[in-house]
Scaffold this motif. Structure first.
Motif, PDB file in Angstrom:
ATOM      1  N   THR A 115      36.882  44.809  34.357  1.00  0.00           N
ATOM      2  CA  THR A 115      36.473  43.943  35.364  1.00  0.00           C
ATOM      3  C   THR A 115      38.015  42.834  34.866  1.00  0.00           C
ATOM      4  O   THR A 115      38.198  42.854  33.708  1.00  0.00           O
ATOM      5  CB  THR A 115      35.453  42.961  34.996  1.00  0.00           C
ATOM      6  N   GLU A 117      39.444  39.703  34.244  1.00  0.00           N
ATOM      7  CA  GLU A 117      38.855  38.471  33.912  1.00  0.00           C
ATOM      8  C   GLU A 117      39.957  37.561  34.467  1.00  0.00           C
ATOM      9  O   GLU A 117      39.581  36.282  35.007  1.00  0.00           O
ATOM     10  CB  GLU A 117      38.805  38.352  32.279  1.00  0.00           C
ATOM     11  N   GLN A 118      41.217  37.592  34.035  1.00  0.00           N
ATOM     12  CA  GLN A 118      42.329  36.692  34.689  1.00  0.00           C
ATOM     13  C   GLN A 118      43.593  37.298  34.709  1.00  0.00           C
ATOM     14  O   GLN A 118      43.648  38.549  33.931  1.00  0.00           O
ATOM     15  CB  GLN A 118      42.462  35.412  33.760  1.00  0.00           C
ATOM     16  N   THR A 167      44.223  39.870  31.777  1.00  0.00           N
ATOM     17  CA  THR A 167      42.991  40.179  30.694  1.00  0.00           C
ATOM     18  C   THR A 167      41.968  40.962  31.435  1.00  0.00           C
ATOM     19  O   THR A 167      41.342  40.447  32.771  1.00  0.00           O
ATOM     20  CB  THR A 167      42.659  38.892  30.378  1.00  0.00           C
ATOM     21  N   THR A 208      37.939  43.167  30.774  1.00  0.00           N
ATOM     22  CA  THR A 208      37.046  43.224  30.093  1.00  0.00           C
ATOM     23  C   THR A 208      35.948  44.519  30.334  1.00  0.00           C
ATOM     24  O   THR A 208      36.175  44.690  31.591  1.00  0.00           O
ATOM     25  CB  THR A 208      36.115  42.099  30.003  1.00  0.00           C
ATOM     26  N   THR A 251      31.178  43.392  23.933  1.00  0.00           N
ATOM     27  CA  THR A 251      32.181  43.063  25.041  1.00  0.00           C
ATOM     28  C   THR A 251      33.635  43.306  24.270  1.00  0.00           C
ATOM     29  O   THR A 251      33.975  43.010  23.128  1.00  0.00           O
ATOM     30  CB  THR A 251      32.337  41.953  25.440  1.00  0.00           C
ATOM     31  N   LYS A 274      37.666  42.884  25.153  1.00  0.00           N
ATOM     32  CA  LYS A 274      38.848  42.368  26.184  1.00  0.00           C
ATOM     33  C   LYS A 274      39.884  42.855  25.663  1.00  0.00           C
ATOM     34  O   LYS A 274      40.260  42.933  24.588  1.00  0.00           O
ATOM     35  CB  LYS A 274      38.772  40.962  25.792  1.00  0.00           C
TER      36      LYS A 274
END
Length: 330
Positions: free
Chosen positions: A113, A115-116, A127, A129, A147, A149
């Motif tokens: 996913t 994240e930003q 980023t 994750t 998790t 990242k």
């Protein structure tokens, strides 16, 4: 136009995030293993990573471990798919018929996913994750909640990678990671593979069984492997599928690939948490090879050697592990 850019885009019809910083460009495919699939110097026309060309996406999806920068957890081979850990034996699917082992885990094929992503005054970044819990495919085999990242940053200093792992479960978990990084040789248009020399901070070569599992013994290095430790050697001098201890030099754990015609060196500085290197060159076929930084010895949970020596790392509940790497040109 700004010198820095981070944007959603398509890469051969797949969802991607593209980064730009001056002469550098990079592309990541979040939904296809969080793979950083492209890193280029567009001014010099250098393509540092093996990318799927137009029409090769099916091959990439079939063999995601040999393009870009795939994330491996747990990395490499586990005998009969067995993974003993803290009094339990977990069973991974045997997915390498030739050896009867499990190979490379699940993260390099997982959907990650975003994240930003964005820019600052001096860089562009993204980023991604992935959360492993009871809803993730891997949990049925390794029931640990965590998790991961992965942040990539592009700047005038090249491509920086930040790997961050947190144990969100109730049990101590194995923290075993690697990157099956696929480096082009040649990376420069107009150069050929014979123009290239590779150096790497390898130490001892592990002896491997016919199932590609370490015996716990070392083998003597060849003349060319000693050159790899020192002045550098042609990356395709023989077929390599070799596992080495990492032996940092001058405080750094690095692979350097030099185009001797141009006098340009690609540096891959991976950080000293990676206790091992795999070097794989696709049967000595010119074009690309994989210098793979790896935390742990292959099949480490079954080894009788000390955990520190073989990189058998763990994380207690709530603990974080992180490491950085960088690809840049000098």
């Amino acid at each position: 136009m700004s010198k820095y850019e981070a944007k959603e885009q398509l890469f051969q019809n797949e969802k991607a995030i593209g980064l730009r910083a001056g002469k550098y460009e990079a592309v990541i495919l979040p939904e296809l293993g969080g793979n950083l699939i492209s890193f280029r110097d567009v001014e010099s026309d250098y393509k540092f990573l093996r990318e799927p060309l137009e029409g090769q996406m099916d091959d990439f999806k079939a063999q995601p471990g040999i393009y870009g920068i795939p994330v491996l957890y747990p990395p490499n081979r586990y005998e009969d798919g067995e993974f003993p850990w803290r009094g339990q034996v977990y069973h991974l699917p045997v997915n390498e018929a030739a050896t009867g082992n499990h190979l490379h885990g699940f993260l390099h094929t997982s959907k990650w996913t975003v994240e930003q992503f964005g820019t600052t005054a001096s860089e562009s970044y993204v980023t991604v994750t992935v959360k492993v819990d009871e809803y993730h495919e891997m949990y049925q085999y390794l029931p640990f909640k965590f998790t991961v990242k992965l942040k990539y940053t592009l700047s005038e200093y090249g491509l920086a990678q930040h790997l961050f792992v947190i144990n969100e479960g109730q049990n101590e978990m194995p923290c075993l990671f690697a990157f099956h990084t696929a480096i082009n040789a040649p990376f420069a248009t107009g150069s050929v593979a014979s123009d290239y020399k590779v150096k790497a901070t390898i130490g001892e070569r592990w002896q491997m069984s016919d199932r590609m599992l370490p015996t716990g013994q070392y083998q003597p290095l060849s003349k060319e492997e000693k050159q790899m430790q020192g002045e550098g050697v042609y990356p395709f001098f023989t077929s390599l599928d070799n596992h080495y201890t990492a032996k940092p030099q001058n405080g750094r754990n690095v692979m350097e690939l030099t185009d001797t015609k141009l006098g340009v060196t690609l540096v891959y500085d991976v950080g000293t948490s990676y206790k091992q290197w795999m070097i794989w060159n696709n049967g000595a076929k010119e074009g690309f090879f994989c210098p793979e930084p790896q935390i742990n010895l292959v099949n480490a949970p079954k080894s009788s050697l000390s955990a520190e020596e073989i990189g058998l790392f763990s994380l207690q509940p709530g603990e974080v592990w992180e490491e950085t790497a960088r690809l840049y040109v000098k």
